[in-house]
Design a protein around this motif. Sequence first.
Motif, PDB file in Angstrom:
ATOM      1  N   SER A 216      15.909  54.808   8.872  1.00  0.00           N
ATOM      2  CA  SER A 216      15.792  53.270  10.067  1.00  0.00           C
ATOM      3  C   SER A 216      16.877  51.951   9.749  1.00  0.00           C
ATOM      4  O   SER A 216      17.459  51.391  11.134  1.00  0.00           O
ATOM      5  CB  SER A 216      14.049  53.379  10.552  1.00  0.00           C
ATOM      6  N   CYS A 217      16.422  50.831   8.576  1.00  0.00           N
ATOM      7  CA  CYS A 217      17.133  49.890   8.670  1.00  0.00           C
ATOM      8  C   CYS A 217      18.363  50.284   8.876  1.00  0.00           C
ATOM      9  O   CYS A 217      19.023  49.151   8.684  1.00  0.00           O
ATOM     10  CB  CYS A 217      16.715  49.169   7.253  1.00  0.00           C
ATOM     11  N   GLN A 218      19.082  51.183   8.496  1.00  0.00           N
ATOM     12  CA  GLN A 218      20.531  51.527   8.486  1.00  0.00           C
ATOM     13  C   GLN A 218      21.568  51.456   9.484  1.00  0.00           C
ATOM     14  O   GLN A 218      22.499  50.932   9.833  1.00  0.00           O
ATOM     15  CB  GLN A 218      21.059  52.082   7.793  1.00  0.00           C
TER      16      GLN A 218
ATOM     17  N   GLU B  39      12.873  55.634  -0.611  1.00  0.00           N
ATOM     18  CA  GLU B  39      14.228  56.533   0.295  1.00  0.00           C
ATOM     19  C   GLU B  39      15.715  55.507   0.128  1.00  0.00           C
ATOM     20  O   GLU B  39      16.668  56.336  -0.241  1.00  0.00           O
ATOM     21  CB  GLU B  39      14.122  56.651   1.595  1.00  0.00           C
ATOM     22  N   TYR B  40      15.199  54.344   0.383  1.00  0.00           N
ATOM     23  CA  TYR B  40      16.852  53.548   0.178  1.00  0.00           C
ATOM     24  C   TYR B  40      16.581  52.483  -0.387  1.00  0.00           C
ATOM     25  O   TYR B  40      15.663  51.794  -0.982  1.00  0.00           O
ATOM     26  CB  TYR B  40      15.925  52.726   1.914  1.00  0.00           C
ATOM     27  N   VAL B  41      17.367  52.718  -1.365  1.00  0.00           N
ATOM     28  CA  VAL B  41      17.503  50.461  -1.944  1.00  0.00           C
ATOM     29  C   VAL B  41      19.174  50.089  -2.026  1.00  0.00           C
ATOM     30  O   VAL B  41      20.008  50.884  -1.163  1.00  0.00           O
ATOM     31  CB  VAL B  41      17.381  51.073  -3.733  1.00  0.00           C
TER      32      VAL B  41
ATOM     33  N   GLY C 187       8.376  54.807   7.485  1.00  0.00           N
ATOM     34  CA  GLY C 187       9.132  54.362   8.327  1.00  0.00           C
ATOM     35  C   GLY C 187       9.908  53.673   7.044  1.00  0.00           C
ATOM     36  O   GLY C 187      10.928  54.985   6.921  1.00  0.00           O
ATOM     37  N   CYS C 188      10.602  52.693   7.114  1.00  0.00           N
ATOM     38  CA  CYS C 188      11.787  52.250   6.592  1.00  0.00           C
ATOM     39  C   CYS C 188      12.096  53.099   5.496  1.00  0.00           C
ATOM     40  O   CYS C 188      13.409  53.221   5.134  1.00  0.00           O
ATOM     41  CB  CYS C 188      11.973  51.115   6.501  1.00  0.00           C
ATOM     42  N   GLY C 189      11.184  53.217   4.293  1.00  0.00           N
ATOM     43  CA  GLY C 189      11.683  54.013   3.110  1.00  0.00           C
ATOM     44  C   GLY C 189      12.118  53.012   2.343  1.00  0.00           C
ATOM     45  O   GLY C 189      12.374  53.648   1.515  1.00  0.00           O
ATOM     46  N   ALA C 190      12.539  51.653   2.378  1.00  0.00           N
ATOM     47  CA  ALA C 190      12.875  50.836   1.423  1.00  0.00           C
ATOM     48  C   ALA C 190      11.808  50.950   0.204  1.00  0.00           C
ATOM     49  O   ALA C 190      10.958  51.757   0.757  1.00  0.00           O
ATOM     50  CB  ALA C 190      12.567  49.534   1.824  1.00  0.00           C
ATOM     51  N   GLY C 191      13.044  51.128  -1.327  1.00  0.00           N
ATOM     52  CA  GLY C 191      12.017  50.824  -2.299  1.00  0.00           C
ATOM     53  C   GLY C 191      12.399  52.569  -2.511  1.00  0.00           C
ATOM     54  O   GLY C 191      11.514  52.306  -3.783  1.00  0.00           O
TER      55      GLY C 191
ATOM     56  N   CYS D 104      19.471  47.498  12.790  1.00  0.00           N
ATOM     57  CA  CYS D 104      19.111  45.705  12.572  1.00  0.00           C
ATOM     58  C   CYS D 104      18.877  45.575  11.749  1.00  0.00           C
ATOM     59  O   CYS D 104      19.358  44.375  11.421  1.00  0.00           O
ATOM     60  CB  CYS D 104      17.191  46.105  13.549  1.00  0.00           C
ATOM     61  N   LYS D 105      18.391  46.299  10.861  1.00  0.00           N
ATOM     62  CA  LYS D 105      18.440  45.150   8.492  1.00  0.00           C
ATOM     63  C   LYS D 105      16.919  44.513   9.234  1.00  0.00           C
ATOM     64  O   LYS D 105      17.181  44.071   7.991  1.00  0.00           O
ATOM     65  CB  LYS D 105      19.694  44.858   9.114  1.00  0.00           C
ATOM     66  N   THR D 106      16.358  44.695  10.031  1.00  0.00           N
ATOM     67  CA  THR D 106      15.454  43.470  10.013  1.00  0.00           C
ATOM     68  C   THR D 106      14.060  44.148  10.273  1.00  0.00           C
ATOM     69  O   THR D 106      13.769  43.457  10.509  1.00  0.00           O
ATOM     70  CB  THR D 106      15.621  41.998  10.392  1.00  0.00           C
ATOM     71  N   SER D 107      14.259  45.043  11.564  1.00  0.00           N
ATOM     72  CA  SER D 107      12.235  45.536  11.260  1.00  0.00           C
ATOM     73  C   SER D 107      13.094  47.080  11.433  1.00  0.00           C
ATOM     74  O   SER D 107      13.876  47.698  11.335  1.00  0.00           O
ATOM     75  CB  SER D 107      12.492  45.055  12.682  1.00  0.00           C
ATOM     76  N   CYS D 108      11.718  47.646  12.219  1.00  0.00           N
ATOM     77  CA  CYS D 108      12.455  49.075  11.868  1.00  0.00           C
ATOM     78  C   CYS D 108      11.598  50.182  12.921  1.00  0.00           C
ATOM     79  O   CYS D 108      11.083  50.556  12.337  1.00  0.00           O
ATOM     80  CB  CYS D 108      12.027  49.875  10.426  1.00  0.00           C
TER      81      CYS D 108
ATOM     82  N   CYS E  52       7.561  45.777   8.461  1.00  0.00           N
ATOM     83  CA  CYS E  52       9.218  45.702   7.979  1.00  0.00           C
ATOM     84  C   CYS E  52       8.301  44.663   6.354  1.00  0.00           C
ATOM     85  O   CYS E  52       8.153  43.801   6.038  1.00  0.00           O
ATOM     86  CB  CYS E  52      10.157  44.518   8.068  1.00  0.00           C
ATOM     87  N   SER E  53       8.579  45.571   5.253  1.00  0.00           N
ATOM     88  CA  SER E  53       7.793  44.895   3.575  1.00  0.00           C
ATOM     89  C   SER E  53       7.840  43.306   3.279  1.00  0.00           C
ATOM     90  O   SER E  53       8.180  42.761   3.762  1.00  0.00           O
ATOM     91  CB  SER E  53       8.043  46.248   3.109  1.00  0.00           C
ATOM     92  N   ALA E  54       9.703  43.024   3.736  1.00  0.00           N
ATOM     93  CA  ALA E  54       9.735  42.517   3.538  1.00  0.00           C
ATOM     94  C   ALA E  54       9.844  41.059   4.180  1.00  0.00           C
ATOM     95  O   ALA E  54       9.760  39.814   4.037  1.00  0.00           O
ATOM     96  CB  ALA E  54      11.977  42.442   3.068  1.00  0.00           C
TER      97      ALA E  54
HETATM   98  S1  SF4 Z   1      11.496  45.988   4.279  1.00  0.00           S
HETATM   99 FE1  SF4 Z   1      12.423  45.623   6.262  1.00  0.00          FE
HETATM  100  S2  SF4 Z   1      14.640  45.008   5.896  1.00  0.00           S
HETATM  101 FE2  SF4 Z   1      13.714  46.109   3.884  1.00  0.00          FE
HETATM  102  S3  SF4 Z   1      14.649  48.306   4.598  1.00  0.00           S
HETATM  103 FE3  SF4 Z   1      11.927  48.355   5.617  1.00  0.00          FE
HETATM  104  S4  SF4 Z   1      12.142  46.889   7.157  1.00  0.00           S
HETATM  105 FE4  SF4 Z   1      14.633  47.482   7.272  1.00  0.00          FE
END
Ligand code: SF4
Lengths: 49, 447
Positions: free
Chosen positions: A27-29, B342-344, B336-340, A32-36, B406-408
Amino acid sequence: MEHIRTLNGATLKKSAAHGGCGECQTSCQSACKTSCTVANQKCENEENR
Amino acid sequence: MVHTFEALGVYIAVDVNSGAVHVLDRAAYDALNALIAAQGQDPDFSQKPQGAGPAWEELKALYDQGLLFTRDDYIDAPAMAYLGEEPPIKALCLHVSHDCNLRCRYCFASTGDFGTGRRMTMSFDTAKRAIDFVMEKSGKRRNLEVDFFGGEPLMAMDTVRRTVEYARSVEKAHDKNFRFTLTTNGVLLDDETIDYLNREMSNVVLSLDGRREVNDRMRPTPGGQGSYDVIVPKFQKLVAKRGTKDYYVRGTFTRENLDFAADVLHYADLGFRHVSIEPVVSEADRPWALREEDVAAIEAEYEKLAAALLERPEVNFFHFNVDLSQGPCVIKRLRGCGAGCEYVAITPDGDIYPCHQFVGNDEYRLGSLYDGTFDRSISQRFAQLNIYTREKCKTCWARFYCSGGCSASNLAVNGDIQIPHEIGCQLERKRLECAIALRAIRAGMSE
Ligand code: SF4
Ligand code: SF4
């Protein structure tokens, strides 16, 4: 019905049966790159249509 | 669980767990709210309460059809087993440049160098390792994503071109399909680069903050000049030649332009159709940081924007673009976003972080492409995040649309990746309400 109109049915329940293929976009791609908000992502799975 | 709200003059009920959405008239809306007030989220429909009007029968009919007050039974569904597994890595944010040719005041990357004091671009060797890494780590996933990011990625176009070429040369043999995207400030766009991006990138994100004075205040050049006049014509040229491929003109709003609806409409006036503007992510002590006391004004502004977009159906505002019937499956929505996991994100040095927003935070460094390290204890922490493990999300009506935030930004504001950022949540919920109301009106369901 007179007082209520249904805009959308129980689509989430249905998707539980076929989902989880993991091929859809991260989703972040998308923009927005800041929310999801994920609800605006596209599903890649034909079976879910 | 049922969430009721009024937006843009429409009364709506969202049945959270089934995904059903209903448009109500005032009588039904009042009846439903009275029912919830009296009996909570698990009302008894076996007996008509005294004094209940005709709308009650309609609510009961929806309940009987599994379209109102449905339960969350996903936690037991077989698909939930998926949540216990660590997903394969399939998306990269490739920081091809930790250098930038603008000096945006709110930049989370400290204007490109991520606070390291070193400005550098990624070598092709590092990028090649990143491509090999994602092909290896992606298991059975076929669609792989690479976003060229920075700093400013156009400062490393040579690496971008060679990386795309390399990935294309190996994808078939590995049964993979790469999708490239790029996020740029536009300063270095020329005709050749525009044609290249339009050919190779499935999506481009073009950074602009809206009206000239807003953009130029936050997005100056290193010499302190505004950037608007340099970039707008280039973006217009790119978009004119882009055909039907995806793009987004994307900006950030801060405390200094809480009237951001004007900025979105300004994008539209410039001819941009796919647009987005995001609340700034920033430490609370910055003058531009959004504060609790701004929330009401921002919510009103979203509603104002939604009303204005009713007159501009050609404009696609990212956050109002919620597909109620054909969006992602519920399983995707849980995580959700999959940071860390699915996505790095990968830095120019080949270091691996959970996502672009974590880059430079040593505590969250996952490993390196050069020594082959990858700290699974960190990635597992991220893999375990979902709307059932985040306490606040469990009871939030927006959970299947937002999927846990958003975790960040949680870390930046609350010092914990698990605790949702309250202001962010309030805005997310308001955006969703506006999005759903817009859908209802466009479907002809407002009186
Ligand atoms: S933690 Fe926040 S900024 Fe990072 S990928 Fe997820 S939604 Fe995007
Ligand atoms: S809006 Fe906040 S509480 Fe609700 S699902 Fe999103 S992150 Fe969780």
